[in-house]
Design a protein around this motif. Sequence first.
Motif, PDB file in Angstrom:
ATOM      1  N   GLY A  14     -10.185  -2.577  -2.462  1.00 42.11           N
ATOM      2  CA  GLY A  14      -8.788  -2.310  -2.115  1.00 42.11           C
ATOM      3  C   GLY A  14      -8.670  -1.884  -0.673  1.00 42.11           C
ATOM      4  O   GLY A  14      -9.223  -0.845  -0.281  1.00 42.11           O
ATOM      5  N   GLY A  15      -7.960  -2.686   0.124  1.00 34.12           N
ATOM      6  CA  GLY A  15      -7.910  -2.426   1.557  1.00 34.12           C
ATOM      7  C   GLY A  15      -6.573  -1.948   2.067  1.00 34.12           C
ATOM      8  O   GLY A  15      -6.339  -1.963   3.279  1.00 34.12           O
ATOM      9  N   ALA A  16      -5.688  -1.513   1.168  1.00 34.51           N
ATOM     10  CA  ALA A  16      -4.393  -0.990   1.619  1.00 34.51           C
ATOM     11  C   ALA A  16      -4.573   0.430   2.162  1.00 34.51           C
ATOM     12  O   ALA A  16      -5.656   0.790   2.627  1.00 34.51           O
ATOM     13  CB  ALA A  16      -3.369  -1.061   0.499  1.00 34.51           C
ATOM     14  N   MET A  17      -3.538   1.244   2.134  1.00 31.04           N
ATOM     15  CA  MET A  17      -3.565   2.517   2.859  1.00 31.04           C
ATOM     16  C   MET A  17      -4.726   3.417   2.450  1.00 31.04           C
ATOM     17  O   MET A  17      -5.447   3.941   3.307  1.00 31.04           O
ATOM     18  CB  MET A  17      -2.241   3.249   2.682  1.00 31.04           C
ATOM     19  N   ILE A  18      -4.958   3.604   1.167  1.00 34.34           N
ATOM     20  CA  ILE A  18      -6.013   4.520   0.737  1.00 34.34           C
ATOM     21  C   ILE A  18      -7.388   3.970   1.111  1.00 34.34           C
ATOM     22  O   ILE A  18      -8.225   4.684   1.682  1.00 34.34           O
ATOM     23  CB  ILE A  18      -5.916   4.785  -0.771  1.00 34.34           C
ATOM     24  N   GLY A  19      -7.644   2.714   0.796  1.00 33.85           N
ATOM     25  CA  GLY A  19      -8.930   2.126   1.129  1.00 33.85           C
ATOM     26  C   GLY A  19      -9.204   2.127   2.620  1.00 33.85           C
ATOM     27  O   GLY A  19     -10.326   2.406   3.069  1.00 33.85           O
ATOM     28  N   HIS A 208     -22.632   3.026  -2.641  1.00 30.70           N
ATOM     29  CA  HIS A 208     -21.474   3.643  -3.285  1.00 30.70           C
ATOM     30  C   HIS A 208     -20.360   2.611  -3.406  1.00 30.70           C
ATOM     31  O   HIS A 208     -20.264   1.696  -2.578  1.00 30.70           O
ATOM     32  CB  HIS A 208     -20.941   4.833  -2.474  1.00 30.70           C
ATOM     33  N   VAL A 209     -19.508   2.804  -4.398  1.00 23.94           N
ATOM     34  CA  VAL A 209     -18.309   1.980  -4.577  1.00 23.94           C
ATOM     35  C   VAL A 209     -17.114   2.916  -4.635  1.00 23.94           C
ATOM     36  O   VAL A 209     -17.173   3.979  -5.281  1.00 23.94           O
ATOM     37  CB  VAL A 209     -18.372   1.135  -5.865  1.00 23.94           C
ATOM     38  N   VAL A 210     -16.039   2.543  -3.947  1.00 18.85           N
ATOM     39  CA  VAL A 210     -14.793   3.316  -3.986  1.00 18.85           C
ATOM     40  C   VAL A 210     -13.726   2.454  -4.646  1.00 18.85           C
ATOM     41  O   VAL A 210     -13.458   1.334  -4.207  1.00 18.85           O
ATOM     42  CB  VAL A 210     -14.340   3.725  -2.573  1.00 18.85           C
TER      43      VAL A 210
END
Length: 393
Positions: A14-19, A208-210
Amino acid sequence: MMAAHSFYDVVIIGGAMIGSAVAWWLARDPGFHGRILVIERDPSFAEASTSHTNSCIRMQFGTEVNIAISRFGLAFIRSFRDHAGADAPEISLDDFGYLYLADDRASADRLCAAQALQARMGAGTRLLSPAQLRTAFPFMRWDDVLLGSHDPGEEGCFDGGTMFSEFRRRARRMGVEEIRAEATSLRKVGDRITHVELSDGNAIACGHVVNAAGPRAAKVAAMAGIAIPVEPRKRYTFTFEAEDRLPRKLPLTVDPCGIHFRSDGALYMAGCPPQADDACDPRDFEMDHSIWEDRVWPALAARVPAFERIRLRNAWAGHYAYNTLDQNALLGVHPAVSNLLFANGFSGHGLQQAPAVGRGIAEHIIHGGWRSLDLSPLSVARLAEGGHSPKPR
């Protein structure tokens, strides 16, 4: 576009704001020396919650951890160049404040308790009686209101779009890689994720995975055998022009009837959930245009008489990544998987909480725990422990 390497120390789904916030904080930390890969299914972000947000920040929460997150978020917005660099743009903040209204004693008591907590933590929230509300906002009707809560100067709408683009641009400059793909499964050995499998058939080995997948977070969690109570919930936004402009900026007013409204430059903005606030498909952005005529406009006119003469200019639907347990974020490591970190379930607070959460997740990866700010009350582990934090307002 394929990944440049077969292994990454951190893979962010996920590359939106949080990612993007997690990637930026990781890349700039002198204690991190690994590779970072951001996997984003749609780099246009056309369906991302980030693209449909109203981009606001508030201090008026009822829990210490959420207020602390907002205090840092406000400081971060005001000092963005100190964090990002002297060549970074300033992040504007239109600080018209939030105005919460109570029309019954139980709601008024909650406002009083929350204001006392906010004041102890340094926020400028003030309680307003009906008489004070009439003086401050004479263009509104107050007959049904017992109490208001307002924090001028610290709450409002900020330029989240610029912050988001700067996170991405500066992260790429520091070596963060982005690819267009969708995570389809997670390979697990024991309590660790070893590979993220992609829709193009490739598998990326990882340290790690986020999980920063927004409204699709539960799908990613399920790949690791974990159930999280996060689902897409539709939210409607309307912008409108008033024939009679109000004499001052309108704070983001949270009305007891369930809608909210505020100034939006030369226009005004209102928002609300559907009548039936159920889970929806993350690809469903269909508008219910009847809700404007049947619910929103009548409520606006009832509270602000000048809004009887308004013209709708635009309307759209977006999604909350809604935590059905308690509407608080789910953060950190779940006890079932030691290298999968969660940054999910923000329930409409994601943009304003991104600076603190991005920093916190990065510190958790590098140091094994929360450092600058203790985010443990929002730990995803509370799902396994059967507990939860208090509901925010």
